[in-house]
Scaffold this active site. Structure first.
Site, PDB file in Angstrom:
ATOM      1  N   HIS A 101       0.813  -1.219   0.000  1.00 42.11           N
ATOM      2  CA  HIS A 101       0.000   0.000   0.000  1.00 42.11           C
ATOM      3  C   HIS A 101       0.847   1.271   0.000  1.00 42.11           C
ATOM      4  O   HIS A 101       0.349   2.349  -0.304  1.00 42.11           O
ATOM      5  CB  HIS A 101      -0.984   0.005   1.179  1.00 42.11           C
ATOM      6  CG  HIS A 101      -0.377   0.189   2.530  1.00 42.11           C
ATOM      7  ND1 HIS A 101      -0.190  -0.852   3.413  1.00 42.11           N
ATOM      8  CD2 HIS A 101       0.084   1.280   3.158  1.00 42.11           C
ATOM      9  CE1 HIS A 101       0.348  -0.388   4.529  1.00 42.11           C
ATOM     10  NE2 HIS A 101       0.520   0.902   4.392  1.00 42.11           N
ATOM     11  N   ASP A 131      -0.157  -7.569   1.314  1.00 41.15           N
ATOM     12  CA  ASP A 131       0.391  -6.228   1.505  1.00 41.15           C
ATOM     13  C   ASP A 131       1.915  -6.221   1.506  1.00 41.15           C
ATOM     14  O   ASP A 131       2.543  -5.513   2.304  1.00 41.15           O
ATOM     15  CB  ASP A 131      -0.143  -5.588   2.794  1.00 41.15           C
ATOM     16  CG  ASP A 131       0.002  -4.061   2.782  1.00 41.15           C
ATOM     17  OD1 ASP A 131       0.176  -3.500   1.688  1.00 41.15           O
ATOM     18  OD2 ASP A 131      -0.054  -3.458   3.864  1.00 41.15           O
ATOM     19  N   SER A 205       5.013   2.451   7.567  1.00 37.67           N
ATOM     20  CA  SER A 205       4.599   1.237   6.873  1.00 37.67           C
ATOM     21  C   SER A 205       5.785   0.646   6.128  1.00 37.67           C
ATOM     22  O   SER A 205       6.496   1.358   5.440  1.00 37.67           O
ATOM     23  CB  SER A 205       3.494   1.536   5.852  1.00 37.67           C
ATOM     24  OG  SER A 205       2.264   1.725   6.472  1.00 37.67           O
ATOM     25  N   ALA A 225      -5.945   2.181  16.577  1.00 40.61           N
ATOM     26  CA  ALA A 225      -5.798   3.516  17.138  1.00 40.61           C
ATOM     27  C   ALA A 225      -7.118   4.271  17.147  1.00 40.61           C
ATOM     28  O   ALA A 225      -7.896   4.181  16.207  1.00 40.61           O
ATOM     29  CB  ALA A 225      -4.777   4.311  16.338  1.00 40.61           C
ATOM     30  N   LEU A 260      -7.455 -25.121  -2.806  1.00 38.31           N
ATOM     31  CA  LEU A 260      -7.572 -26.502  -2.344  1.00 38.31           C
ATOM     32  C   LEU A 260      -8.994 -27.011  -2.502  1.00 38.31           C
ATOM     33  O   LEU A 260      -9.208 -28.152  -2.892  1.00 38.31           O
ATOM     34  CB  LEU A 260      -7.114 -26.600  -0.892  1.00 38.31           C
ATOM     35  CG  LEU A 260      -7.109 -27.982  -0.252  1.00 38.31           C
ATOM     36  CD1 LEU A 260      -6.200 -28.940  -1.030  1.00 38.31           C
ATOM     37  CD2 LEU A 260      -6.652 -27.894   1.208  1.00 38.31           C
TER      38      LEU A 260
END
Length: 453
Positions: A101, A131, A205, A225, A260
């Site tokens: 991101h 991510d 990040s 947060a 699967l």
């Protein structure tokens, strides 16, 4: 209101302040370790092109959350700057791990090293589901971090988080591992987070989570947060998961996940007792999809999956994560318990897109439609016998033809039907268009489903 924050925008994540190393072993300093590790953590500035208003709204909310006023003077910007962190994992190749991101939709990515050098990075690949993104720079004298084994982590282990909060470079906080295997948070598709209490905030990040030996054991990703500030609940992607994604990005440039074809459920103490298990670890198979890799491998409803490719399975989410990082057409080795006896199975995972294509080819009119036989004595419609629609996939021909859950199909191509078998028989023999007469609420309508949506 407390929210989960994925730091997708400018200055949007994980911070570390240069406070004292809280929670470190008494009398010890992490400074010697950090001197070796800090050069491997980089600052990332990605120029992102704004493609829609939803992105712009997120930017404005992030600025307000950081106490910043809009400086657009009423004008809609076409770009913004995403600031994050990254970790050098291969000095010779110039590989850098970060969050997807941070660099998603970036037109240009600038890497700043700890020694002040700047480089334009190439995005080798990214996996939005986990991510994780892999960047590359052409530079000499890089310092790479050692990737540790995140499965060795235990709750209570000391860790340090390194990154660039709010654009401030080379900041460190520390704490302990608060929990392991955090999932169902709705942050990523594949979740197995390390929860930490080290202070992390917007801007970091993709930063490094390291153990006391300086080994990378996680990629900082999100915080819980109330007001976009740290309250001591942060989340990091385990290094083993990041490494698995990185290996596929290096080899193929993408992550292609196989399927699967099962449903699985956590084992509660009550289920453990019912299955005569000694503990509640593992995942019980609740469904096996017909013609799936699981069925071909011999997996059965009621089997208890205990390992996938040697990785211990503690719950159903572990199965999702373990299978989710096995590349399509690759083999997954499963250890199961079947009626109290250990069994080993191997399944070659199929490509879900190819499976869908086969299903569409076999059933072009009704693929993606859930059905069940239906009878009802209705005060409006009288004695109704037909087929009820239980679900309709939104990417199916049936959906685009306005078929919806709750509809009751009573005739096909002007032939009355009373069962799914009759419906499928007529549909299989139909070449171009399928004409349905359905009951919907107090009324009835005709619908035409075409082969091409």
């Amino acid at each position: 209101m407390i929210t989960i924050l994925r730091k997708t925008l400018a200055l949007l994540f994980v911070t570390m302040s240069t406070t004292a190393i809280a929670g470190s072993p008494l009398g010890e300093s992490l400074a010697p370790m950090l001197q070796k590790v800090l050069p491997s953590v980089v600052n990332i500035r990605a120029q992102i092109k704004i493609t829609d208003l939803s992105t712009l709204n997120k930017i404005e909310k992030s600025r307000q959350g950081q106490g910043q006023d809009s400086d657009n003077n009423g004008q809609i910007p076409d770009k913004f700057l995403s600031v994050g962190s990254g970790v050098i994992v291969n000095a010779d190749k110039g590989y850098i791990l970060t969050n997807a991101h941070v660099v998603n939709d970036a037109e240009r990515v600038i890497i700043t090293l700890s020694d002040g050098r700047h480089f334009t990075a190439k995005t080798l690949g990214m996996d939005k589901a986990s991510d994780i993104a892999l960047l590359q720079i052409q530079a000499k004298n890089l310092a790479a971090i050692v990737i540790g084994n995140s499965t060795d982590l235990k709750v209570g282990d000391f860790v340090a988080a390194i990154g660039n909060p709010y654009g401030l470079s080379q900041s460190v906080t520390s704490g302990i591992v608060s929990a392991l295997g955090r999932s169902t948070l709705g942050i990523e598709n594949y979740e197995n987070f390390i929860q930490i209490d080290a202070s992390i905030n917007p801007g970091n990040s993709g930063g490094a989570l390291v153990d006391t030996q300086g080994r990378l054991i996680g990629i900082n990703t999100a915080i819980l947060a109330p007001d976009r500030g740290s309250i001591g609940i942060g989340f990091a992607i385990p290094s083993n998961m990041a490494k698995s994604v990185m290996q596929q990005l290096i080899a193929y440039g993408n992550v292609r996940r196989g399927t699967l074809g099962i449903g699985a459920q956590d084992i509660t103490p009550e289920l453990a007792a019912a299955f005569n298990l000694s503990g509640s670890k593992g995942a019980v198979v609740t469904q096996v999809i017909p013609n799936s890799p699981a069925e071909k491998a011999g997996l059965q409803v009621g089997d208890i999956i205990t390992t996938v490719d040697g990785s211990e399975i503690k719950n159903a989410n572990d199965v999702v994560n373990a299978v989710g990082f096995v590349r399509v057409e690759s083999q997954a080795n499963l250890s199961i318990i079947r009626k109290g006896k250990p069994v080993s199975l191997s399944a070659t995972l199929s490509d879900p897109k190819k499976r869908q294509e086969v299903n569409i080819e076999m059933n072009p009119f009704l693929y993606g439609v859930g059905l069940k036989d239906f009878t009802l004595l209705s005060p409006i419609h009288g004695d109704v016998k037909g087929v009820m629609v239980i679900s309709v996939s939104e990417d199916s021909n049936a959906w685009h033809s306005d078929l919806r859950a709750g509809d009751v199909i009573t005739s096909v191509n002007q032939q009355k039907i009373t069962s799914i078998a009759e419906l499928q028989k007529i549909a299989t023999a139909t070449k171009d268009n399928l004409l349905l007469n359905i009951l919907r609420g107090p009324g009835a309508v005709f619908l035409v489903i075409n082969k091409e949506s």
